[in-house]
Design a protein around this motif. Structure first.
Motif, PDB file in Angstrom:
ATOM      1  N   GLY A   1       0.690  -1.165  -0.151  1.00  0.00           N
ATOM      2  CA  GLY A   1      -0.189  -0.024  -0.109  1.00  0.00           C
ATOM      3  C   GLY A   1       0.943   1.088   0.016  1.00  0.00           C
ATOM      4  O   GLY A   1       0.218   2.391   0.403  1.00  0.00           O
ATOM      5  N   LEU A   2       1.975   0.970  -0.666  1.00  0.00           N
ATOM      6  CA  LEU A   2       3.003   2.276  -0.672  1.00  0.00           C
ATOM      7  C   LEU A   2       2.660   3.045  -1.848  1.00  0.00           C
ATOM      8  O   LEU A   2       2.968   2.533  -3.111  1.00  0.00           O
ATOM      9  CB  LEU A   2       4.366   1.880  -0.296  1.00  0.00           C
ATOM     10  N   PRO A   3       2.731   4.327  -1.900  1.00  0.00           N
ATOM     11  CA  PRO A   3       2.611   5.130  -3.348  1.00  0.00           C
ATOM     12  C   PRO A   3       3.963   5.151  -3.894  1.00  0.00           C
ATOM     13  O   PRO A   3       5.104   5.092  -3.046  1.00  0.00           O
ATOM     14  CB  PRO A   3       2.191   6.655  -2.814  1.00  0.00           C
ATOM     15  N   VAL A   4       4.095   5.232  -5.268  1.00  0.00           N
ATOM     16  CA  VAL A   4       5.561   5.149  -5.920  1.00  0.00           C
ATOM     17  C   VAL A   4       5.358   6.091  -7.112  1.00  0.00           C
ATOM     18  O   VAL A   4       4.313   6.564  -7.549  1.00  0.00           O
ATOM     19  CB  VAL A   4       5.495   3.685  -6.499  1.00  0.00           C
ATOM     20  N   GLU A   5       6.727   6.689  -7.095  1.00  0.00           N
ATOM     21  CA  GLU A   5       6.819   7.676  -8.066  1.00  0.00           C
ATOM     22  C   GLU A   5       8.006   6.867  -8.825  1.00  0.00           C
ATOM     23  O   GLU A   5       9.183   6.961  -8.628  1.00  0.00           O
ATOM     24  CB  GLU A   5       7.107   8.719  -7.428  1.00  0.00           C
ATOM     25  N   THR A   6       7.592   6.539 -10.144  1.00  0.00           N
ATOM     26  CA  THR A   6       8.493   5.907 -11.089  1.00  0.00           C
ATOM     27  C   THR A   6       9.350   6.898 -11.875  1.00  0.00           C
ATOM     28  O   THR A   6       8.852   7.757 -12.295  1.00  0.00           O
ATOM     29  CB  THR A   6       8.070   4.847 -12.203  1.00  0.00           C
ATOM     30  N   VAL A   7      10.744   6.546 -12.126  1.00  0.00           N
ATOM     31  CA  VAL A   7      11.592   7.581 -12.836  1.00  0.00           C
ATOM     32  C   VAL A   7      12.055   6.726 -14.058  1.00  0.00           C
ATOM     33  O   VAL A   7      12.639   5.716 -14.037  1.00  0.00           O
ATOM     34  CB  VAL A   7      12.886   7.838 -11.841  1.00  0.00           C
ATOM     35  N   PRO A   8      11.603   6.903 -15.321  1.00  0.00           N
ATOM     36  CA  PRO A   8      12.112   6.086 -16.505  1.00  0.00           C
ATOM     37  C   PRO A   8      13.428   6.202 -16.448  1.00  0.00           C
ATOM     38  O   PRO A   8      14.070   7.268 -16.280  1.00  0.00           O
ATOM     39  CB  PRO A   8      11.171   6.901 -17.602  1.00  0.00           C
ATOM     40  N   TRP A   9      14.083   4.939 -16.792  1.00  0.00           N
ATOM     41  CA  TRP A   9      15.690   4.816 -16.672  1.00  0.00           C
ATOM     42  C   TRP A   9      15.883   3.912 -18.069  1.00  0.00           C
ATOM     43  O   TRP A   9      15.206   2.979 -18.427  1.00  0.00           O
ATOM     44  CB  TRP A   9      16.044   4.469 -15.614  1.00  0.00           C
ATOM     45  N   ARG A  10      16.861   4.186 -18.747  1.00  0.00           N
ATOM     46  CA  ARG A  10      17.579   3.272 -19.992  1.00  0.00           C
ATOM     47  C   ARG A  10      18.749   2.675 -19.303  1.00  0.00           C
ATOM     48  O   ARG A  10      19.517   3.146 -18.558  1.00  0.00           O
ATOM     49  CB  ARG A  10      17.667   3.987 -21.054  1.00  0.00           C
ATOM     50  N   PHE A  11      19.038   1.502 -20.094  1.00  0.00           N
ATOM     51  CA  PHE A  11      20.344   0.686 -19.780  1.00  0.00           C
ATOM     52  C   PHE A  11      21.299   1.612 -19.682  1.00  0.00           C
ATOM     53  O   PHE A  11      22.275   1.006 -18.833  1.00  0.00           O
ATOM     54  CB  PHE A  11      20.325  -0.422 -20.744  1.00  0.00           C
ATOM     55  N   THR A  12      21.613   2.461 -20.684  1.00  0.00           N
ATOM     56  CA  THR A  12      23.006   3.100 -20.724  1.00  0.00           C
ATOM     57  C   THR A  12      22.930   4.145 -19.631  1.00  0.00           C
ATOM     58  O   THR A  12      23.800   4.885 -19.950  1.00  0.00           O
ATOM     59  CB  THR A  12      23.056   3.545 -22.370  1.00  0.00           C
ATOM     60  N   GLU A  13      21.803   4.530 -18.978  1.00  0.00           N
ATOM     61  CA  GLU A  13      22.006   5.811 -17.987  1.00  0.00           C
ATOM     62  C   GLU A  13      22.457   5.238 -16.807  1.00  0.00           C
ATOM     63  O   GLU A  13      21.835   5.518 -15.601  1.00  0.00           O
ATOM     64  CB  GLU A  13      20.607   6.306 -17.792  1.00  0.00           C
ATOM     65  N   LYS A  14      23.683   4.695 -16.565  1.00  0.00           N
ATOM     66  CA  LYS A  14      24.411   4.003 -15.567  1.00  0.00           C
ATOM     67  C   LYS A  14      24.645   5.478 -14.417  1.00  0.00           C
ATOM     68  O   LYS A  14      24.428   4.876 -13.277  1.00  0.00           O
ATOM     69  CB  LYS A  14      25.705   3.528 -15.935  1.00  0.00           C
ATOM     70  N   ALA A  15      25.062   6.546 -15.024  1.00  0.00           N
ATOM     71  CA  ALA A  15      25.429   7.620 -14.248  1.00  0.00           C
ATOM     72  C   ALA A  15      24.168   8.094 -13.024  1.00  0.00           C
ATOM     73  O   ALA A  15      24.196   8.412 -12.081  1.00  0.00           O
ATOM     74  CB  ALA A  15      25.828   8.773 -14.854  1.00  0.00           C
ATOM     75  N   ALA A  16      23.008   7.825 -13.735  1.00  0.00           N
ATOM     76  CA  ALA A  16      21.884   8.552 -12.946  1.00  0.00           C
ATOM     77  C   ALA A  16      21.476   7.737 -12.080  1.00  0.00           C
ATOM     78  O   ALA A  16      20.755   8.044 -10.922  1.00  0.00           O
ATOM     79  CB  ALA A  16      20.526   8.135 -13.835  1.00  0.00           C
ATOM     80  N   ILE A  17      21.971   6.413 -11.742  1.00  0.00           N
ATOM     81  CA  ILE A  17      21.758   5.530 -10.807  1.00  0.00           C
ATOM     82  C   ILE A  17      23.076   5.132  -9.812  1.00  0.00           C
ATOM     83  O   ILE A  17      23.308   4.260  -9.048  1.00  0.00           O
ATOM     84  CB  ILE A  17      21.047   4.310 -10.741  1.00  0.00           C
ATOM     85  N   GLY A  18      24.219   6.043 -10.263  1.00  0.00           N
ATOM     86  CA  GLY A  18      25.491   5.787  -9.671  1.00  0.00           C
ATOM     87  C   GLY A  18      25.624   5.756  -8.199  1.00  0.00           C
ATOM     88  O   GLY A  18      26.392   5.154  -7.576  1.00  0.00           O
TER      89      GLY A  18
END
Lengths: 232, 232
Positions: free
Chosen positions: B34-51
């Motif tokens: 029951g937790l609300p979610v905010e998704t962030v679209p991410w592509r395979f090559t966007e490694k820096a965004a989840i560094g």
């Protein structure tokens, strides 16, 4: 102490050799519940001896006059009848997921082991069972026992592959069911006990987590499963 | 109402198309809690965004400043952090056996679906991801995407075979985890959602129990999974 549960248990030519992956589940489950067992050696062709059960396969148990056939039904019977003894399932979710582990075992692990060891199993059987066994198994697998024997290396590779989900699980936890064994462990260990008793193939020694778990299962319940001789 | 959990979620060329079998596990688990979610679209090559997560794959969540990567670790985090909300595991045995269901999914179901649909997945990706995807997947499977496409009929047959333990389980119970869905259902349904979103192959219509369960999972949590379009 309750009177022993009678278990009709598949036997080899040597009636002390018990190898059925379905009967071993029941042995483990009875031991888990702390219930004494009296096994009755039974051969495939002795259908009349278990006619009272309304069907022709083992395991069949008789407990205080009540007869139950089919390993899953026996597990559910034991859980319902002896709720104050150690649980086989540990609740509804554990029960449901043990069913998944059993269906994986029945649909993947048992047939994969069967392709590898049925020729050896055939040779261990009482002569009166051999024609029945050969005919029914060749029909099921759609090839001869000789064909199965000729494909041994491929069947061994398939078995190692099939064991991966189990081996991966046991890298994270001591037992399939968690910190202590439960019915999901009984089901899987019974299949590997069948392999151990009937054939010399080693499929665990290069997978330490899997090997360690199986050794614990052999030693569990006062070493009950280890007391059955392994194939040479 | 807590502030939304941020989920870095694999996206196709069309950023509204979300298909990752690992991210869908997290979507299901968050909905279950029951937790609300905010998704962030991410592509395979966007490694820096989840560094910031210390690794390069999704799912990654950020919950109230805490970062967790890896779908299984996220499930355990959610269970530990929100113990008063509906349980993902329903106790220790349920937790352990959900691990087995997840290992079966990871080691059998996901690779079997992958062989069938990776060519379609490739074509859905953002162009900047396609070379990375092709190179890494061809290395993993040891053959080209074209080879995989050429073997489609065999891969479809292999998938139907692989689904047997699941289909057999669902002939006996409404959900993998029993009377209501739990994390074991999320893991398996997420893999079939990946198949549904990326390819038109039908593998459930001749197995009513399996098809019925998947339809229930699509409709669960206010139809969350069904709201994502199926492949044409």
């Amino acid at each position: 102490m309750p009177s022993p549960v009678k278990l009709y248990d598949l036997a080899a030519r040597d009636e002390d050799i018990r190898f059925s992956p379905y009967c071993w589940r029941v042995r483990f489950a009875l031991a888990h519940k702390g219930l004494p067992v009296e096994t009755v050696p039974w051969r495939f062709t002795e259908k009349a001896a278990i006619g009272f059960s309304g069907q022709g396969k083992v395991p069949v148990i008789v407990d205080d006059g009540r007869c139950v056939a089919d390993s899953w039904k026996i597990a559910e019977y034991l859980e319902a009848t002896y709720p104050d003894r150690p649980s086989l399932f540990n609740g509804q979710t554990g029960h449901a997921l043990a069913r998944f582990a059993a269906e994986w075992t029945d649909n993947v692990l048992v047939p994969t082991i069967a392709r590898l060891i049925l020729p050896e199993v055939h040779d261990m059987l009482h002569p009166k069972d051999q024609d029945y066994f050969k005919t029914t198994r060749e029909a099921f697998f759609g090839c001869s026992l000789d064909d199965l024997a000729a494909g041994r290396e491929a069947h061994l590779a398939a078995l190692r592959q099939a064991l991966r989900p189990l081996a991966a699980t046991l890298e994270h936890q001591a037992y399939v069911a968690g910190e202590a064994p439960a019915y999901a462990d009984h089901v899987v260990a019974a299949a590997l006990q069948w392999l151990r008793v009937c054939s010399p193939h080693d499929v665990t020694s290069d997978q330490p987590a899997l090997a360690g778990w199986f050794e614990r299962m052999l030693n569990a319940y006062d070493g009950m499963a280890k007391a059955m001789s392994a194939a040479a």
